[in-house]
Each structure stands twice: as C-alpha cells, then as structure tokens.
Design an enzyme around this catalytic site. Structure first.
Site, PDB file in Angstrom:
ATOM      1  N   ALA A  10       0.723  -1.155   0.027  1.00  7.21           N
ATOM      2  CA  ALA A  10      -0.008  -0.061   0.044  1.00  7.21           C
ATOM      3  C   ALA A  10       0.932   1.313   0.183  1.00  7.21           C
ATOM      4  CB  ALA A  10      -0.945  -0.034   1.323  1.00  7.21           C
ATOM      5  N   GLU A  89       7.472   2.638  -8.956  1.00  6.61           N
ATOM      6  CA  GLU A  89       6.071   2.770  -9.418  1.00  6.61           C
ATOM      7  C   GLU A  89       5.528   1.859 -10.542  1.00  6.61           C
ATOM      8  OE1 GLU A  89       4.321   4.632  -7.446  1.00  6.61           O
ATOM      9  OE2 GLU A  89       5.880   5.684  -6.328  1.00  6.61           O
ATOM     10  N   GLN A  91       3.421  -0.220 -10.853  1.00  4.91           N
ATOM     11  CA  GLN A  91       1.963  -0.178 -11.041  1.00  4.91           C
ATOM     12  C   GLN A  91       1.538   0.507 -12.469  1.00  4.91           C
ATOM     13  OE1 GLN A  91       3.106   1.322  -8.784  1.00  4.91           O
ATOM     14  NE2 GLN A  91       2.025   3.397  -8.374  1.00  4.91           N
ATOM     15  N   HIS A 186     -11.284   0.315   7.854  1.00  2.02           N
ATOM     16  CA  HIS A 186     -11.354   1.769   7.869  1.00  2.02           C
ATOM     17  C   HIS A 186     -11.471   2.388   6.435  1.00  2.02           C
ATOM     18  CE1 HIS A 186      -9.921   1.566  11.994  1.00  2.02           C
ATOM     19  NE2 HIS A 186     -11.061   2.279  12.127  1.00  2.02           N
TER      20      HIS A 186
END
EC number: 2.7.1.21
Length: 209
Positions: A10, A89, A91, A186
């Site tokens: 994350a 990065e 992704q 959350h």
C-alpha cells in the site's frame, strides 16, 4: 537463474526506500544497476527516484511507449553488464512492458526488481500490477500500518479536507496530501485517520533516550 520479483504494498510502505537500498547494495560491491521510473510521476524532479526519508537516485524516466527490454540492451552496450534492473512505481507499467521485463530476465539473465502498488483507490488492480502478479517469479509484500495499528492493504484517496474520495480517474499523482494507507475496515468506513508532518516524524525532542 535470474528472476522477476514484484515487491508490492500500500502507499507509504517504503517501496522506494527498499529499491534504493537494494541498488546501493549492488553498487557497494562494484556491480552496475539500471533504474527506471515512470515519467508520469511528477512528484519529484524528473528522472529521480525519491524516498520519503530523503534518499534519492537518478533513473531513466520511461513512457508507456518505451520498450524496456530494448532500452536495457542499448544502455548495456554503453557500460559494463548490469547486475540488476530496478523499476519504481511499477503499477504504471503496461502489459507489454511487464512482458519486456520477463525478457530482460529470461533472455539477458538479469534479475529485475519491480516495486509498486497492488491496487488503486477503488481497490482495483492497476494494469502493471495485474500482470506482475501473474508473471513474476517471486511476489513479496512490503507491509505498512493503518492508523488503527492493523496492517494497511488499501489505498484511500482523500480530498483537501481529508475526506475519502470514491470516484475519479484511476491515476492521480500525489503523496500524503492525496492518499493514505488503511486497513480494509477503515477503508470501507472512509476513515483516513490522522497523519503527521514530516518534521514531526524526525523531531529529536520526541526521543527520550
């Protein structure tokens, strides 16, 4: 045998920090590394990988049209053999570029270490992450925590008031002001919690030893 590794996490798990440390470990032993970062990431100086704790290193800024396999071959002709290729990065890679990373590993026998997010703010896979999860030889999760202390696996997009955003384009470049890592509970509740300014994180007065 060289392998393709995908380190996923994350937001704010220290992916870039681990990447830079890995590159340093190779170079400390006299081995060359090749670093790639997506040109779309405009948070820092162009062609630079920066970590939240202040480490940085120059990298080749690639676009979606770049062939990373061909670029690696061309760069290697200009220097000694690369011992490792590292992608920040990840992704933002295309399907074709993930395939090109497998070619670097399989045809050039160079280990490839890719670091990136697994999912976007909607909880959906990025294209690059989707194919890295499918094709990488090794999958390694880098862990971070939610404001409640549980493991954070979701990336919540927040507005200027710290409220959760549930609609919008998949890609919105930003750091702590735009995203926060949370646990699934959350994330569902839209509760981002509280983050602290960087100067507070490194205030010597908070240490009692």
């Amino acid at each position: 045998m060289a392998k393709l590794y995908f380190y996923y996490a994350a937001m704010n798990a220290g992916k870039s920090t681990v990447l830079l440390q890995s590159s340093y470990n190779y170079r400390e032993r006299g081995m060359q590394t090749l670093l790639f970062t997506p040109a779309i990431d405009t948070r820092f100086q162009y062609g630079t990988i920066c970590s939240r704790i202040g480490l940085s290193e120059q990298a080749y800024a690639f676009n979606n049209s770049d062939n990373l396999y061909v670029l690696t071959q061309e760069f290697q002709l200009q220097t000694q053999k690369y011992s490792c290729v590292l992608i920040d990065e990840a992704q933002f890679l295309t399907r074709e570029q993930v395939y090109q990373l497998t070619e670097i590993t399989d045809q050039m026998s160079i280990p490839v270490l890719a670091y990136g997010l697994r999912t976007d703010f909607r909880g959906e896979l990025f294209p690059g992450s989707q194919f890295l999860l499918a094709w990488a030889d090794e999958l390694i999760e880098l862990k971070t925590i939610c404001h409640c202390g549980r493991k954070a696996i979701m990336n919540m997009r927040i507005d200027e008031n710290g409220q959760a955003v549930i609609e919008g384009e998949q890609v919105l470049i930003g750091g702590n002001e735009s995203y926060v890592a949370t646990c699934r509970l959350h994330y569902k509740r839209g509760e981002a919690g509280k983050t602290f300014p960087r100067n507070k994180l490194f205030n010597k007065d908070t240490n009692t030893f």
